[in-house]
Design a protein around this motif. Structure first.
Motif, PDB file in Angstrom:
ATOM      1  N   PRO A   1      32.884  46.964  -3.745  1.00 44.59           N
ATOM      2  CA  PRO A   1      32.177  48.037  -4.438  1.00 44.59           C
ATOM      3  C   PRO A   1      33.113  49.240  -4.586  1.00 44.59           C
ATOM      4  O   PRO A   1      33.964  49.480  -3.727  1.00 44.59           O
ATOM      5  CB  PRO A   1      31.014  48.358  -3.506  1.00 44.59           C
TER       6      PRO A   1
ATOM      7  N   THR B   1      32.882  53.340  -5.690  1.00 44.13           N
ATOM      8  CA  THR B   1      32.018  54.461  -6.033  1.00 44.13           C
ATOM      9  C   THR B   1      32.727  55.446  -6.948  1.00 44.13           C
ATOM     10  O   THR B   1      33.863  55.852  -6.677  1.00 44.13           O
ATOM     11  CB  THR B   1      31.564  55.191  -4.748  1.00 44.13           C
TER      12      THR B   1
ATOM     13  N   ARG C   1      31.684  59.129  -9.303  1.00 42.02           N
ATOM     14  CA  ARG C   1      30.687  60.170  -9.548  1.00 42.02           C
ATOM     15  C   ARG C   1      31.098  60.957 -10.781  1.00 42.02           C
ATOM     16  O   ARG C   1      32.190  60.788 -11.298  1.00 42.02           O
ATOM     17  CB  ARG C   1      30.611  61.112  -8.349  1.00 42.02           C
TER      18      ARG C   1
ATOM     19  N   ARG D   1      42.220  56.985  -3.387  1.00 41.02           N
ATOM     20  CA  ARG D   1      41.314  56.764  -2.276  1.00 41.02           C
ATOM     21  C   ARG D   1      42.126  56.851  -0.985  1.00 41.02           C
ATOM     22  O   ARG D   1      43.347  56.640  -0.992  1.00 41.02           O
ATOM     23  CB  ARG D   1      40.637  55.389  -2.371  1.00 41.02           C
TER      24      ARG D   1
ATOM     25  N   ARG E   1      29.901  51.460  -8.537  1.00 41.75           N
ATOM     26  CA  ARG E   1      28.673  52.113  -8.076  1.00 41.75           C
ATOM     27  C   ARG E   1      28.685  53.522  -8.668  1.00 41.75           C
ATOM     28  O   ARG E   1      29.697  54.218  -8.597  1.00 41.75           O
ATOM     29  CB  ARG E   1      28.625  52.192  -6.550  1.00 41.75           C
ATOM     30  N   GLU E   2      27.549  53.925  -9.230  1.00 45.51           N
ATOM     31  CA  GLU E   2      27.449  55.245  -9.846  1.00 45.51           C
ATOM     32  C   GLU E   2      26.084  55.849  -9.536  1.00 45.51           C
ATOM     33  O   GLU E   2      25.150  55.127  -9.200  1.00 45.51           O
ATOM     34  CB  GLU E   2      27.663  55.134 -11.357  1.00 45.51           C
TER      35      GLU E   2
ATOM     36  N   HIS F   1      22.482  58.528  -4.486  1.00 46.93           N
ATOM     37  CA  HIS F   1      23.940  58.486  -4.410  1.00 46.93           C
ATOM     38  C   HIS F   1      24.482  57.152  -4.906  1.00 46.93           C
ATOM     39  O   HIS F   1      23.872  56.104  -4.709  1.00 46.93           O
ATOM     40  CB  HIS F   1      24.400  58.713  -2.965  1.00 46.93           C
TER      41      HIS F   1
ATOM     42  N   ARG G   1      26.749  55.367  -3.728  1.00 50.39           N
ATOM     43  CA  ARG G   1      26.985  54.398  -2.644  1.00 50.39           C
ATOM     44  C   ARG G   1      25.758  53.555  -2.325  1.00 50.39           C
ATOM     45  O   ARG G   1      25.853  52.552  -1.639  1.00 50.39           O
ATOM     46  CB  ARG G   1      27.486  55.113  -1.395  1.00 50.39           C
ATOM     47  N   CYS G   2      24.575  53.967  -2.829  1.00 47.73           N
ATOM     48  CA  CYS G   2      23.326  53.245  -2.567  1.00 47.73           C
ATOM     49  C   CYS G   2      22.983  52.229  -3.659  1.00 47.73           C
ATOM     50  O   CYS G   2      21.985  51.517  -3.556  1.00 47.73           O
ATOM     51  CB  CYS G   2      22.175  54.239  -2.420  1.00 47.73           C
TER      52      CYS G   2
ATOM     53  N   ARG H   1      24.451  45.846  -5.637  1.00 51.42           N
ATOM     54  CA  ARG H   1      25.368  45.073  -6.484  1.00 51.42           C
ATOM     55  C   ARG H   1      24.619  44.427  -7.659  1.00 51.42           C
ATOM     56  O   ARG H   1      25.131  44.366  -8.769  1.00 51.42           O
ATOM     57  CB  ARG H   1      26.079  43.999  -5.660  1.00 51.42           C
TER      58      ARG H   1
ATOM     59  N   HIS I   1      24.516  46.850 -10.644  1.00 52.49           N
ATOM     60  CA  HIS I   1      25.689  47.459 -11.280  1.00 52.49           C
ATOM     61  C   HIS I   1      25.799  46.993 -12.736  1.00 52.49           C
ATOM     62  O   HIS I   1      25.327  45.918 -13.107  1.00 52.49           O
ATOM     63  CB  HIS I   1      26.972  47.140 -10.502  1.00 52.49           C
TER      64      HIS I   1
ATOM     65  N   ASP J   1      34.319  65.207  -0.767  1.00 54.33           N
ATOM     66  CA  ASP J   1      34.018  63.789  -0.555  1.00 54.33           C
ATOM     67  C   ASP J   1      34.524  63.307   0.805  1.00 54.33           C
ATOM     68  O   ASP J   1      33.834  62.573   1.510  1.00 54.33           O
ATOM     69  CB  ASP J   1      34.627  62.929  -1.664  1.00 54.33           C
TER      70      ASP J   1
END
Length: 185
Positions: free
Chosen positions: A5, A7, A9, A26, A44-45, A89, A91-92, A95, A98, A138
């Motif tokens: 995954p 993330t 934003r 990262r 993930r968004e 968020h 991160r929640c 899958r 997506h 972050d």
């Protein structure tokens, strides 16, 4: 082949949606340290669910056939008109929900402060200082204000070149068949 995954934003979500290659950073000590060129990540968004699902976890809401409404796609007044709940968020995101993935084109290590204005703009920021402030926010959101990976410490980070694919990650069986076909060609 790895499918982790990943993330993103705002404003990076908008940059990703343009379909242009994206260079992102990262922490070097995180799960992305094992990525190599050719790996895939599913995106993930930030999203919302209908207000009636607000009290449920994403997994529980999925059991009631809830579907996400992505922040990127919502315009003024949409939250009320569509009766949407609180923003969730990235991160929640499950899958199964997506809608985009990316192929890792290149992976390298680099000091954090080597980001250029062009790279910050590529992620949707107008200034490197804005990008750096988001990085620190972050990083410290899950640790503490003393996290050594902050901008001022100029830590080594992983720099990933991503090729956006504006479609869900292919099913694993389909992906295996695709790889076998490539091997035979």
């Amino acid at each position: 082949m790895t499918a982790l995954p990943f993330t993103i934003r705002q404003p990076t979500t908008a940059a990703f949606a343009s379909g242009a290659p994206l260079r992102v950073r990262r922490p070097a000590d995180g799960m992305y340290a094992r990525l190599v060129a050719g790996d895939r990540v599913w995106i993930r968004e930030p999203y919302r669910l209908k207000r009636k699902f607000n009290s449920l976890s994403p997994t529980a809401a999925s059991g009631y056939d809830a579907r996400p409404y992505f922040e990127q796609d919502l315009g003024p007044g949409d939250v009320e008109a569509l009766e949407l709940g609180d923003m969730r968020h990235a991160r929640c995101l499950l899958r199964d929900w997506h809608r985009w993935h990316a192929i890792v084109d290149e992976v390298k290590l680099q000091p954090l402060q080597e980001i250029t204005l062009e790279e910050a703009r590529g992620e949707g920021f107008t200034r490197v200082e804005g990008w750096a402030a988001r990085w620190d926010a972050d990083i410290t959101s899950f640790t503490s204000i003393h996290d050594p990976r902050q901008w001022a410490n100029n830590p080594q980070v992983i720099v990933l070149n991503l090729i956006p694919k504006l479609e869900p990650l292919p099913e694993e069986k389909a992906l295996s068949a695709e790889l076998k076909a490539q091997e035979l060609a």
